[in-house]
Motif scaffolding. Structure first.
Motif: not given
Length: 302
Positions: A161-169
């Motif tokens: 599972g995931y704690s957080f995901t962030v896809n920056l530009t």
């Protein structure tokens, strides 16, 4: 949610639908210039009209409007602004204005691609693809559009599972605050971070600090020539991270990262060695990054 819409063909419609389709543990307020309600929720024409000051703002309207929204958030002292843009990203003027706003430090501004930001423990899924990963212990930080989507697809059979995901530009990727968050977040145990297009000493120094306490995987997410791959492998090892260059290697690294980092015997053996200070290690890492960058530039010139 600025630009929230019910039209599924728009970015605002897709992101707002993703946020609405899960029981978010907070209150969502749509901001829309044309409609008094959106999806049955009262909407406001301006952020300043909302009764209670928001904890965070999410901009999903046209990218050209994001600098003005950033200025409004700073003026209203809204702590966080998440700007989600389609793959086209920002023009030069908009990007410069956003950089200036971010430099003020009064509002933390994060620029994301359509993969956006997910916080599964809070059922917050601010992305354009209706991704809703299960809560867990893996954090993902990417820079290229689609990186987080690809990682979640490759690890779809993982139970972690995931704690957080962030896809920056890629245009304004500021990963250091996210690496610091991972390091301090009690719910994050494994970090999968994308190898940056331009090696940077500050990035690898912060990565090394995170890897001292938790498991870190440095995943390229793109094809590399032999020399570039050697550099990436060396920098990953120097930072204490597991390198991964293919989806199969990523899956293997994610499995290995769930194992204990060291046995007690390894810890004892390591503790008997001469200690290296953080300053000495950072200096050596910076020399490695500079040397690698110069070598890569020389190869390009040739």
């Amino acid at each position: 949610v600025i630009g929230a819409s019910q039209r599924s063909e728009t970015l605002g419609g897709r992101v707002f639908a993703s946020m609405l389709n899960h029981p978010f543990q907070g209150r969502l307020t749509p901001v829309n210039l044309r409609h008094p309600t959106v999806a049955g929720l009262q909407a406001y024409a301006q952020i300043s009209q909302i009764d209670d000051k928001p904890d965070a703002a999410v901009a999903v309207c046209h990218a050209a409007a994001h600098p003005g929204i950033a200025a409004a958030c700073i003026r209203l002292r809204i702590p966080h602004l998440l700007c989600i843009a389609d793959d086209g990203g920002y023009d030069g003027e908009s990007l410069a204005r956003l950089q200036k706003a971010a430099a003020s430090g009064r509002t933390q501004i994060t620029l994301c691609s359509a993969d956006g930001f997910n916080l599964p423990a809070q059922n917050l899924y601010a992305n354009a693809y209706s991704h809703a990963p299960e809560a867990g212990k893996i954090a993902v930080v990417g820079f290229a559009a689609g990186f987080c989507s690809d990682v979640m697809q490759y690890l779809r059979d993982s139970p972690a599972g995931y704690s957080f995901t962030v896809n920056l530009t890629e245009q304004l990727a500021t990963p250091l605050p996210w690496l610091d968050w991972f390091r301090e977040d009690a719910g994050s145990h494994i970090l999968i971070v994308q190898y940056p297009a331009q090696p940077d000493a500050a990035f690898f120094s912060t990565l090394r600090q995170a890897a001292q306490r938790k498991n870190v995987i440095l995943y390229t997410g793109r094809s590399m020539c032999g020399r570039e791959k050697q550099i990436a492998h060396h920098l990953a090892e120097r930072s204490g991270a597991l390198p991964a260059f293919t989806p199969d290697e990523l899956r293997a690294a994610a499995w290995a990262a769930q194992m204990p980092q060291q046995t007690s015997e390894a810890v004892k053996e390591e503790s008997s060695a001469a200690p290296v200070t953080a300053a000495e290690d950072d200096h050596a890492l910076e020399d490695t990054v500079v040397t690698a960058t110069r070598r890569e530039k020389r190869d390009i010139d040739v």
